[in-house]
Write an enzyme that holds these catalytic residues in place. Structure first.
Site, short mmCIF file in Angstrom:
data_model
loop_
_atom_site.label_atom_id
_atom_site.label_comp_id
_atom_site.label_asym_id
_atom_site.label_seq_id
_atom_site.Cartn_x
_atom_site.Cartn_y
_atom_site.Cartn_z
N PHE A 123 8.53 86.57 12.59
CA PHE A 123 9.66 87.63 11.47
C PHE A 123 8.49 87.78 10.70
O PHE A 123 7.65 88.05 9.55
CB PHE A 123 10.25 86.00 10.60
CG PHE A 123 11.13 86.10 9.61
CD1 PHE A 123 12.13 86.23 10.27
CD2 PHE A 123 11.29 86.77 8.49
CE1 PHE A 123 13.27 87.16 9.89
CE2 PHE A 123 11.83 87.52 7.75
CZ PHE A 123 13.25 87.72 8.56
N ASP A 208 1.55 90.77 9.49
CA ASP A 208 2.29 90.84 8.21
C ASP A 208 1.71 89.76 7.75
O ASP A 208 2.16 88.49 8.15
CB ASP A 208 3.47 90.42 9.18
CG ASP A 208 4.43 90.07 8.26
OD1 ASP A 208 4.27 89.98 7.27
OD2 ASP A 208 5.79 90.30 8.45
N LYS A 237 6.36 89.42 -1.28
CA LYS A 237 6.45 87.78 -1.78
C LYS A 237 5.67 87.49 -3.16
O LYS A 237 5.79 88.19 -4.38
CB LYS A 237 6.07 86.71 -0.80
CG LYS A 237 7.51 87.10 0.87
CD LYS A 237 7.27 85.61 1.28
CE LYS A 237 8.32 85.76 2.78
NZ LYS A 237 10.10 84.97 2.04
C1 LIG Z 1 6.33 87.34 7.60
C2 LIG Z 1 7.13 87.51 7.08
N1 LIG Z 1 7.42 90.11 7.31
C3 LIG Z 1 8.92 90.24 6.13
C4 LIG Z 1 9.36 88.98 5.70
C5 LIG Z 1 10.21 90.05 5.35
O1 LIG Z 1 10.40 90.15 3.50
P1 LIG Z 1 11.27 90.48 2.53
O2 LIG Z 1 12.55 89.64 2.93
O3 LIG Z 1 10.90 90.97 1.69
O4 LIG Z 1 11.89 91.68 3.01
C6 LIG Z 1 9.44 87.58 5.28
C7 LIG Z 1 10.38 87.53 4.54
O5 LIG Z 1 10.44 85.50 4.87
C8 LIG Z 1 8.42 86.98 6.24
O6 LIG Z 1 8.03 85.74 5.68
#
Ligand SMILES: Cc1ncc(COP(=O)(O)O)c(C=O)c1O
Length: 384
Positions: A123, A208, A237
């Site tokens: 994700f 990520d 986050k």
């Molecule tokens: C691994 C990862 N990358 C990116 C995101 C996207 O982050 P945001 O909701 O702050 O755009 C998330 C959100 O859950 C995530 O868990």
């Protein structure tokens, strides 16, 4: 807009691991605002930093430096394997920037390569590019056509990356542990092999760490567990401890943006959010919150192992640090979460069969024991 089926709870206050709704009911928050409140709700370190900064300076244009921005850049660079940082406002935006950086690297340093290999069940966000990067089947998406150039391959399988690599490949982008995809843990060997493959082929490795960063896995950054260092790392986050901020960091080789309007953000590096993030990161480092998360993670693990031992319908418990999951043998994740909500514990369902557990990293053993008891009662009700 109706984007999420919400629980019928209105939250009005938080303190540490606890939150209260508008009827005064108390809950243990084992969602941490989706792995955000790493140092607990209403942590005075963040509250004071925000208050002080709000009375001093909120926003300048990025034509200028600000002290909170410089301090945050310094603490991140000094405590990570990377050299440069760009501040933005969310995880998706951090990943979007990382993808652009990789594309420019490919354009200028790998003969026009532009593809990014990502993993199935990953994700990466909900902007068009990060949605396209996210490793799910996009056939029939209402947002099509999506940006192209993303190849999805099996996670934890180096051969899949090797097979997908062509002269068009600019980068491989992975989560060190997949969060939204169900808390999936790759082998250290896999991550080491990916690093070696990227080095041999002049491909960038992007981690990520939007969910795994800032102590969640029991180390300041998730990459420290395997010792495999990325060329680019994205954060959000837990970075702001509850204030919306994202960032991507890169080593010198990958820092290919130039001041030609290629990348930017009005609010990115905002003095208020940087002051909050600075306080949060400093708190995590100075109080060794990552080590505490590791210890509390072991405490949850032994509790979850005991539940698995006791109930045959608990088919798997897994995770690292304070990113944990429990998997059932039938589609009861949503029901378990609803029952636990009623009983005063907030959890995150990964339907249909998995429930994710990610308390603030400051959680105590007593709170974990209480939460595990509620979880047990909740899933027994769901199985009635
Ligand atoms: C691994 C990862 N990358 C990116 C995101 C996207 O982050 P945001 O909701 O702050 O755009 C998330 C959100 O859950 C995530 O868990």
């Amino acid at each position: 807009m109706h984007c999420v089926n919400r629980q019928p709870v209105v939250i009005v206050k938080g303190q540490g691991t606890k939150i209260w709704d508008d009827t005064g009911k108390e809950y243990l928050d084992f969602t941490s605002g989706w792995a955000v409140n790493n140092i607990g709700h209403a942590n005075p370190a963040i509250a004071e930093a925000i208050s002080k900064q709000a009375h001093t300076l909120l926003q300048t244009s990025n034509q200028f430096y600000t002290v909170p921005q410089l301090q945050l850049a310094q603490i991140l660079v000094e405590n990570s394997c990377l050299d440069k940082v760009f501040f933005c406002n969310s995880g998706a935006e951090a990943n979007e920037g990382a993808i652009k950086l990789a594309r420019k690297f490919g354009a200028t340093k790998r003969d026009g390569a532009y593809e990014v290999i990502t993993a199935i069940n990953s994700f990466h966000g909900r902007t068009l590019a990060t949605w396209s990067a996210t490793g799910k089947n996009h056939e029939g998406d209402p947002f099509n056509p999506l940006p192209t150039g993303f190849i999805h391959v099996e996670y934890n399988n180096i051969e899949a990356i090797k097979t997908a690599t062509t002269e068009k490949t600019a980068a491989v982008m992975l989560e060190p542990v997949q969060g939204e995809g169900g808390v999936n843990i790759p082998s250290t060997q896999y991550l080491q092999d990916v690093r070696k493959w990227c080095d041999e082929n002049n491909i960038l490795l992007i981690f990520d760490e939007v969910q795994t960063g800032l102590g969640r896995l029991g180390t300041l950054f998730g990459y420290e567990i395997s010792g495999v260092e990325p060329d680019i790392m994205t954060l959000a986050k837990g970075l702001g401890g509850g204030v919306p901020i994202g960032a991507f960091l890169a080593n010198i080789r990958a820092s290919v943006f130039e001041p030609k309007g290629e990348h930017g953000s009005t609010f990115g590096g905002n003095a208020l959010t940087c002051a909050a993030a600075n306080a949060s990161v400093r708190y995590i480092i100075e109080n060794d919150i990552a080590e505490h998360a590791k210890e509390m993670g072991e405490h949850i693990r032994s509790g979850l192992d005991a539940l698995k031992e006791k109930y045959s319908f608990v088919v798997d418990v897994r995770g690292v640090g304070l990113l944990r999951a429990i998997e059932f043998d039938s589609d009861i994740a949503a029901a378990v979460v609803s029952y636990c909500n009623e009983l005063g514990l907030l959890l995150n369902p990964i339907p249909p069969v998995t429930v994710r557990i990610m308390p603030p990293l400051t959680v105590s053993e007593v709170e974990i024991d209480k939460a595990l008891k509620i979880l047990e009662t909740g899933f027994l009700k769901a199985y009635e």
